[in-house]
Design a protein around this motif. Structure first.
Motif, PDB file in Angstrom:
ATOM      1  N   VAL A 180      22.158  95.612 101.117  1.00  0.00           N
ATOM      2  CA  VAL A 180      21.643  94.249 101.232  1.00  0.00           C
ATOM      3  C   VAL A 180      21.266  93.711  99.855  1.00  0.00           C
ATOM      4  O   VAL A 180      21.619  92.578  99.486  1.00  0.00           O
ATOM      5  CB  VAL A 180      20.432  94.214 102.184  1.00  0.00           C
ATOM      6  N   TYR A 181      20.588  94.525  99.045  1.00  0.00           N
ATOM      7  CA  TYR A 181      20.122  94.032  97.741  1.00  0.00           C
ATOM      8  C   TYR A 181      21.201  94.067  96.669  1.00  0.00           C
ATOM      9  O   TYR A 181      21.156  93.273  95.732  1.00  0.00           O
ATOM     10  CB  TYR A 181      18.856  94.785  97.329  1.00  0.00           C
ATOM     11  N   ARG A 182      22.182  94.951  96.808  1.00  0.00           N
ATOM     12  CA  ARG A 182      23.315  94.892  95.874  1.00  0.00           C
ATOM     13  C   ARG A 182      24.078  93.588  96.044  1.00  0.00           C
ATOM     14  O   ARG A 182      24.660  93.071  95.093  1.00  0.00           O
ATOM     15  CB  ARG A 182      24.245  96.087  96.088  1.00  0.00           C
ATOM     16  N   ALA A 183      24.074  93.063  97.241  1.00  0.00           N
ATOM     17  CA  ALA A 183      24.690  91.755  97.466  1.00  0.00           C
ATOM     18  C   ALA A 183      23.747  90.625  97.071  1.00  0.00           C
ATOM     19  O   ALA A 183      24.208  89.534  96.709  1.00  0.00           O
ATOM     20  CB  ALA A 183      25.087  91.617  98.935  1.00  0.00           C
ATOM     21  N   ALA A 184      22.425  90.876  97.118  1.00  0.00           N
ATOM     22  CA  ALA A 184      21.450  89.809  96.901  1.00  0.00           C
ATOM     23  C   ALA A 184      21.282  89.439  95.435  1.00  0.00           C
ATOM     24  O   ALA A 184      21.174  88.255  95.094  1.00  0.00           O
ATOM     25  CB  ALA A 184      20.104  90.211  97.492  1.00  0.00           C
ATOM     26  N   TYR A 185      21.235  90.423  94.537  1.00  0.00           N
ATOM     27  CA  TYR A 185      20.938  90.095  93.141  1.00  0.00           C
ATOM     28  C   TYR A 185      21.991  89.187  92.503  1.00  0.00           C
ATOM     29  O   TYR A 185      21.629  88.259  91.763  1.00  0.00           O
ATOM     30  CB  TYR A 185      20.706  91.366  92.330  1.00  0.00           C
ATOM     31  N   PRO A 186      23.279  89.387  92.763  1.00  0.00           N
ATOM     32  CA  PRO A 186      24.243  88.406  92.232  1.00  0.00           C
ATOM     33  C   PRO A 186      24.018  86.997  92.770  1.00  0.00           C
ATOM     34  O   PRO A 186      24.229  86.010  92.051  1.00  0.00           O
ATOM     35  CB  PRO A 186      25.595  88.973  92.682  1.00  0.00           C
ATOM     36  N   PHE A 310      20.849  95.985  87.690  1.00  0.00           N
ATOM     37  CA  PHE A 310      21.130  94.653  87.165  1.00  0.00           C
ATOM     38  C   PHE A 310      20.175  94.379  86.002  1.00  0.00           C
ATOM     39  O   PHE A 310      19.200  93.621  86.151  1.00  0.00           O
ATOM     40  CB  PHE A 310      20.974  93.605  88.263  1.00  0.00           C
ATOM     41  N   PRO A 311      20.429  94.979  84.840  1.00  0.00           N
ATOM     42  CA  PRO A 311      19.475  94.873  83.727  1.00  0.00           C
ATOM     43  C   PRO A 311      19.256  93.460  83.227  1.00  0.00           C
ATOM     44  O   PRO A 311      18.268  93.186  82.544  1.00  0.00           O
ATOM     45  CB  PRO A 311      20.118  95.751  82.647  1.00  0.00           C
ATOM     46  N   GLN A 312      20.153  92.533  83.565  1.00  0.00           N
ATOM     47  CA  GLN A 312      19.979  91.152  83.117  1.00  0.00           C
ATOM     48  C   GLN A 312      18.735  90.512  83.719  1.00  0.00           C
ATOM     49  O   GLN A 312      18.282  89.459  83.256  1.00  0.00           O
ATOM     50  CB  GLN A 312      21.214  90.315  83.445  1.00  0.00           C
ATOM     51  N   PHE A 313      18.148  91.138  84.755  1.00  0.00           N
ATOM     52  CA  PHE A 313      16.929  90.598  85.358  1.00  0.00           C
ATOM     53  C   PHE A 313      15.670  91.047  84.623  1.00  0.00           C
ATOM     54  O   PHE A 313      14.578  90.603  84.973  1.00  0.00           O
ATOM     55  CB  PHE A 313      16.846  90.992  86.841  1.00  0.00           C
ATOM     56  N   GLY A 329      14.147  86.553  94.245  1.00  0.00           N
ATOM     57  CA  GLY A 329      13.614  86.016  95.489  1.00  0.00           C
ATOM     58  C   GLY A 329      14.064  86.881  96.642  1.00  0.00           C
ATOM     59  O   GLY A 329      15.028  87.649  96.520  1.00  0.00           O
ATOM     60  N   GLU A 330      13.354  86.759  97.797  1.00  0.00           N
ATOM     61  CA  GLU A 330      13.722  87.528  98.988  1.00  0.00           C
ATOM     62  C   GLU A 330      13.808  89.026  98.664  1.00  0.00           C
ATOM     63  O   GLU A 330      14.710  89.735  99.074  1.00  0.00           O
ATOM     64  CB  GLU A 330      15.058  87.020  99.553  1.00  0.00           C
TER      65      GLU A 330
END
Length: 433
Positions: A180-186, A310-313, A329-330
């Motif tokens: 779920v979160y691998r899809a969410a961060y992009p 996702f190091p860009q965050f 978010g979320e």
């Protein structure tokens, strides 16, 4: 005793129900559910079909409408509506830092909270339906997490449903929280980029605020410790139709001159406190990742672990490299239980839930594949909260489900244009379009 009263155009009735905490132990402990019955004033004495509304979350009570606001106006043309405060929320038996210690220590609290997922909510609905409808099936409208519950309803008790209407809430049937979160961060990155394209001046404003938070200890008026990561989580606003504009107006007045130099203004801090605090909906943080738990694998703070991919965050990295700060978010993360005074006493309870294994399945793919309940879902293109690809894969797995895929709205489409959205879904479910 039921209490009825009036608002413009509607008659409201307070309803209370007693249900088992654990539906597998009907003779055991009970909890109370609150729901508000709503009917159009000119139809108050008519025998109407019922629609039960399951709101988003987890952890939020049903909306407190005034009169015939939003989607409710369309529903009241033909339904008697039940606005259910799902267990632990609103005026139902509460679950928060003040009440959970009544149960005992963190282990007992965590075990208690395992009964606050979609399967228990659906069984609540089935427990109260005979009293509400006289036994007749009803229509369920599920928004966001309420849509997850609607898919669980189709899996566990489709005989209780006349129709299923889902807005922004088709879940992945078998995805782990990591997926779920691998899809969410992009998606979060795309939403941030779209915000900066609309308001390019916010790039520097966000970087300046993050830099201040990385070099100063800031505690908000209500006791919330505002860190750079916490500031980034304001990106949850970008999931709503007006969210980008709200974020822009928040950022533009963040600083004020003081005798000690530039400081975050009281007005900014007060607004941020209201946006970030979980005081009014602690269940959102406590069971947010648990709503994805199925099987033996723990959720184990999935959003926090996957974020490292996702190091860009990373705020410090973005400032050092001259890149725009990315919002999130979320996503509920471990540090929130340190920053938020409403969550701090529940930190150990949250750790135990994150480590839990043996979650029950929430969906039955075999039963969904032979579904006979008329069903329709609005899928919002690039929804911040629910992955579109996951939703469409689930849509294909539910026999007869019709979808309306649209980029006209964000996740809150049913709030911003409710009558049109609900009208469209009813037409799809009835095969009128």
């Amino acid at each position: 005793m039921r209490v009825s009263y009036r608002q413009p155009g509607v008659v409201l009735t307070d309803r209370r129900f007693t249900v088992p905490l654990d539906h597998d132990d009907p003779a055991g402990e009970t909890i109370e559910l609150y729901a508000r019955e709503v009917v159009a004033s000119d139809k108050a004495h008519q025998d109407l079909p019922w629609l039960v509304h399951l709101t988003g979350g987890p952890g939020f009570g049903a909306a407190r409408f005034i009169g015939r606001q939003s989607w409710l106006d369309r529903a009241l043309r033909e339904y008697r509506v039940l606005l259910l405060d799902q267990r632990g929320t609103g005026a139902s038996t509460p679950a928060n830092r003040q009440t959970l210690p009544l149960r005992g220590g963190p282990a007992t609290q965590a075990e208690y909270l395992t009964h606050f997922r979609a399967d228990s909510i659906v069984r609540d609905c089935e427990a109260i339906r005979p009293e509400v409808t006289g036994g007749a099936p009803w229509t369920v409208h599920g928004q966001s997490f309420g849509g997850f519950c609607a898919v669980t309803y189709l899996s566990l008790a489709p005989e209780g449903l006349d129709t299923a209407l889902i807005t922004g809430g088709l879940p992945a049937l078998d995805a782990h929280a990591d997926d779920v979160y691998r899809a969410a961060y992009p998606r979060m990155e795309r939403k941030t980029a779209a915000h900066y394209a609309r308001y390019p001046q916010d790039v520097e404003r966000a970087r300046r605020i993050a830099d201040h938070l990385l070099t100063h200890d800031v505690t908000l008026p209500g006791g919330y410790r505002l860190t750079a990561e916490a500031f980034q989580s304001l990106g949850i606003l970008l999931g709503g139709g007006e969210g980008s504009h709200r974020l822009h107006y928040l950022l533009e007045d963040a600083f004020v001159r003081t005798p000690y130099g530039a400081q975050l203004s009281d007005a900014f801090q007060e607004q941020v406190q209201g946006l970030l605090s979980y005081a009014g909906h602690p269940l959102y943080a406590l069971v947010h990742e648990a709503i994805y738990g199925q099987g033996e694998r723990p959720t184990d703070w999935a959003a926090e672990r996957v974020r490292a991919e996702f190091p860009q965050f990373d705020a410090a990295r973005a400032l050092a490299s001259g890149e725009p700060l990315l919002f999130t978010g979320e996503a509920v993360q471990r540090w929130m239980f340190d920053c938020d005074p409403a969550l701090r006493p529940l930190r150990e309870t949250a750790e135990l839930l994150a480590a839990r294994t043996g979650w029950r399945p929430l969906y039955d793919p075999a039963r969904l594949a032979v579904n006979e309940v008329p069903a329709a879902a609005a899928v919002y293109h690039d929804d911040l909260f629910v992955d579109t690809a996951h939703s469409l894969r689930t849509a294909r797995a539910i026999r007869g489900l019709r979808t309306w895929v649209t980029d006209e709205y964000e996740h809150d489409g049913v709030r911003t244009d409710g009558p049109r959205v609900l009208d469209r879904l009813l037409a799809l479910a009835r095969d009128e379009v």
